[in-house]
Design an enzyme around this catalytic site. Structure first.
Site, PDB file in Angstrom:
ATOM      1  N   TYR A  23      -1.399  11.290   1.998  1.00  0.00           N
ATOM      2  CA  TYR A  23      -2.330  11.300   0.938  1.00  0.00           C
ATOM      3  C   TYR A  23      -2.256  12.823   0.355  1.00  0.00           C
ATOM      4  CZ  TYR A  23      -4.573   6.969   2.040  1.00  0.00           C
ATOM      5  OH  TYR A  23      -4.839   5.600   2.070  1.00  0.00           O
ATOM      6  N   HIS A  52      -7.284  -6.670   0.345  1.00  0.00           N
ATOM      7  CA  HIS A  52      -6.260  -5.869   0.226  1.00  0.00           C
ATOM      8  C   HIS A  52      -5.106  -6.250   1.233  1.00  0.00           C
ATOM      9  CE1 HIS A  52      -4.529  -1.969  -0.301  1.00  0.00           C
ATOM     10  NE2 HIS A  52      -4.551  -1.620   0.943  1.00  0.00           N
ATOM     11  N   ASP A  67       0.870  -1.007  -0.075  1.00  0.00           N
ATOM     12  CA  ASP A  67       0.144   0.040   0.046  1.00  0.00           C
ATOM     13  C   ASP A  67       1.049   1.330  -0.029  1.00  0.00           C
ATOM     14  OD1 ASP A  67      -3.101   0.996   0.547  1.00  0.00           O
ATOM     15  OD2 ASP A  67      -1.830   1.927   1.962  1.00  0.00           O
TER      16      ASP A  67
END
Length: 328
Positions: free
Chosen positions: A237, A293, A137
């Site tokens: 982010y 995930h 990730d």
């Protein structure tokens, strides 16, 4: 990214909205921040100072250095179920990313190239100049500029469950509102997300899993209970646009080392390899069966076996068909 990947991801979003996954007490003992680890013998916690921050790490095993970089919203603890198996042939070093877990919070530098430089500084401070990388990730996005910018120091490189900014990640933003929420300018998410909301929000994220019972949710709720840690997560982010610009500007510097690109059967599948094919010359796709995930916690046996094949001795045969893409 292929339409099939989008369809799978859409199904996951629907599933996380409709699934209620309970979270009980942690299945693992509490861990110190320095000294012997509790989760397995032979591992030790430590801290190392780098530019602008101090990084917490857990280290064990012997042999070539294998650096593990976790994703959001997790910490180094996401690797606990695979670290003992990897340490049989490698010196395993799992870092908490700057600002997360037990690493200190820098005042800036959350773009992935700067973060990669900090991880590299820590690796050098621990006495290693040649490494292999395994990222999940967010850790994938950091491992990439490490391998790209310091190719003489990275011999092999494996990535889990994320396309790259500038090469497919943006195409996923519409699939889950958490992307835009986390990227919103400060203090929007900082104000909206209160301490009491953490378990609700993170539980939604963990329902991106297929076999979610292996995820130590309580540990991660605690890890993000501090508003300053959540802010650091949002900052990673917020840097995605800058990361995309950096990746596209440097895409001509293609990775020459082997890249193992793993997606979950119930998540991105071969879509991770689709992204890395745009920046690397030798990409090996693999699909983690029975996993969404969070592959290290959903199917740790597959990941341990796959990583040991890819990072291990040459010409070691795959023992199961799903491991064929992992062979060195």
């Amino acid at each position: 990214m292929r339409r099939a990947v989008f369809s799978t991801a859409v199904a996951l979003v629907v599933g996380m909205i409709t699934t209620t996954a309970g979270a009980g007490a942690s299945a693992f003992p509490e861990e110190p921040t320095v000294g012997p680890a509790a989760f397995a013998p032979g591992f030790t916690h430590g801290k190392v100072a780098v530019s602008g921050t101090t990084l917490h790490y857990v280290k064990g095993g012997s042999g070539p250095a294998l650096v593990l970089l976790h994703g959001w919203p997790e910490t180094w603890k996401m690797w606990r179920q695979v670290m003992p198996a990897l340490a049989t042939s490698h010196t395993v070093i799992a870092f908490d990313l700057p600002g997360l877990g037990n690493s200190s919070i820098p005042t800036g530098g959350f773009d992935k190239a700067t973060t990669a430089q900090r991880i590299r500084q820590a690796v050098h401070a621990l006495g290693y100049t040649q490494v292999q990388l395994l990222g999940h990730d967010l850790g994938t996005l950091i491992a990439y500029p490490y391998a790209r910018d310091y190719p003489g120091e990275v011999t092999r490189f494996a990535v889990l469950e994320s396309p790259l900014p500038g090469f497919g990640l943006e195409e996923l933003y519409h699939l889950s509102w958490h992307f835009r929420f986390n990227m919103s300018p400060s203090p929007i998410p900082e104000t909206i997300m209160d301490n009491k909301d953490v378990s609700t929000y993170l539980n939604m994220m963990f329902n991106f899993s297929h076999n979610g019972q292996g995820i130590d949710r309580e540990a991660f709720y605690k890890a993000y209970a501090n508003p300053a840690r959540r802010h650091a997560g949002y900052e990673y982010y917020r840097a995605f646009a800058a990361d995309a610009t950096n990746n596209q500007a440097n895409a001509s510097t293609r990775l020459s080392m082997p890249v193992l690109a793993i997606g979950g059967q119930y998540s991105f599948g071969t879509g991770v390899a689709d992204s890395f094919n745009q920046v690397a010359d030798d990409v090996r796709p693999a699909v983690a069966p029975d996993a969404g995930h969070f592959i290290p916690e959903e199917n740790p046996t597959f990941l341990s076996d796959c990583a040991n094949l890819f990072f291990g001795a040459q010409n070691t045969p795959a023992q199961r068909p799903e491991l064929a893409g992992c062979v060195r």
